[in-house]
Write an enzyme that holds these catalytic residues in place. Structure first.
Site, PDB file in Angstrom:
ATOM      1  N   ASP A 210       0.849  -1.200   0.000  1.00 61.91           N
ATOM      2  CA  ASP A 210       0.000   0.000   0.000  1.00 61.91           C
ATOM      3  C   ASP A 210       0.879   1.243   0.000  1.00 61.91           C
ATOM      4  OD1 ASP A 210       0.147   1.144   3.034  1.00 61.91           O
ATOM      5  OD2 ASP A 210       0.337  -1.027   3.011  1.00 61.91           O
ATOM      6  N   ASP A 212       0.676   3.608   2.383  1.00 58.56           N
ATOM      7  CA  ASP A 212       0.517   4.194   3.698  1.00 58.56           C
ATOM      8  C   ASP A 212      -0.606   5.239   3.614  1.00 58.56           C
ATOM      9  OD1 ASP A 212       1.648   3.806   6.380  1.00 58.56           O
ATOM     10  OD2 ASP A 212       2.162   5.919   6.279  1.00 58.56           O
TER      11      ASP A 212
END
Length: 290
Positions: A210, A212
């Site tokens: 991802d 973040d």
């Protein structure tokens, strides 16, 4: 010349190694407590390998409760020479996208609730972690990733946070913009420091799940999306691992970067002042010198 024995410390999503011959789970006793799990040992491509699930099978350990000292000590007791960490992480860089891998070469340690050294009162030692990963192992991991068709970035700074919660938006922006971190995770520290103290070569393969929370187009971390990416990364991670024996070989010369001699001048406590109880616990980690 010694024999290579590769250990894989598998993070979220990686709980085994494909194709391991003569595989057997072994319980290893450590004076530093119980490791995360039994250790799966066997051979792959004629090279000895060991596998330790960092969080335990069934994912029972949080990042803060992983018994890092026991894990590294147990691997050392099994005769491991080279440790490769495979772990999930978030990205602070647009170019380091979910699904990409990063061969980490630096860390910022923000963990606060973990024992970070085998040494202490009764036997003081200071090892250098200026360059906390082994370039030789990093070369092998990069080559394995490229051979497997994985998009891989060589070099990156890993921000190790305590967790288990993900970062606030303010923290994420600070780590990215002010501190210059590239990826963020919860498990490579103090693991890398302990591997250095145990004179084990260590490399970190960070698998991005991802962006973040800093990324304006992705918002806060979505655990459901992380899990989807995690499963794809796990397959790629196993593909990378199975290519390592051919790259590292069964015979091993001394590490050209000195990882396997990190304690050479690190122990400061005079022999007559050392604590016998602590010395007994250090029999595997520092046995070469003690």
């Amino acid at each position: 010349m010694t024999h290579t024995k590769i250990a894989i410390i598998g993070g979220s999503g990686i709980y085994d190694i494909d194709g391991l011959q003569g595989a057997e789970w072994t319980t290893v006793d450590s004076p530093w407590g119980a490791p995360s799990d039994a250790i799966l040992s066997g051979t792959l491509g004629g090279v000895e390998m060991a596998f330790l699930p960092r969080h335990g099978r069934g994912h029972v350990h949080s990042p803060s409760t992983v018994p890092y000292r026991a894990n590294i000590d147990a691997l050392k007791r099994l005769g491991v020479t080279d440790v490769i960490s495979v772990s999930a992480c978030g990205s602070f860089r647009e170019a380091m996208a979910p699904g990409d891998f990063v061969i980490v070469d630096q860390f910022i340690d923000r963990t606060i609730a973990r024992e970070k050294s085998f040494f202490g009162s009764g036997c003081v030692a200071h090892v250098s972690v200026a360059h906390p990963t082994c370039p030789r192992l990093g070369d092998a991991c990069e080559a394995a990733a490229r051979d497997a068709g994985i998009t891989v970035h060589r070099g990156g700074t890993y921000l190790a946070m305590e967790g288990p919660q993900f970062s606030t938006l303010a923290e994420s922006r600070m780590y990215r913009e002010s501190w210059g971190a590239d990826v963020i995770g919860m498990t490579n520290m103090p693991e890398a420091k302990l591997a250095r103290e145990a004179e084990l070569c260590y490399a970190s393969v960070a698998m991005i799940t991802d962006y973040d929370s800093w990324h304006p187009d992705h918002g806060e971390v979505d655990v459901s999306e992380i899990i989807k990416t995690l499963m794809g990364n796990a397959d790629k991670g196993r593909d990378l691992v199975k290519r390592l024996p051919a790259l590292l070989g069964a015979d091993r010369a001394p590490c050209p970067h000195g990882c396997d001699r990190a304690l050479e001048y690190a122990i400061l406590t005079r022999p007559e002042a050392r604590d016998p109880e602590l010395m007994a616990k250090l029999d595997a980690v520092a046995g070469r010198l003690l």
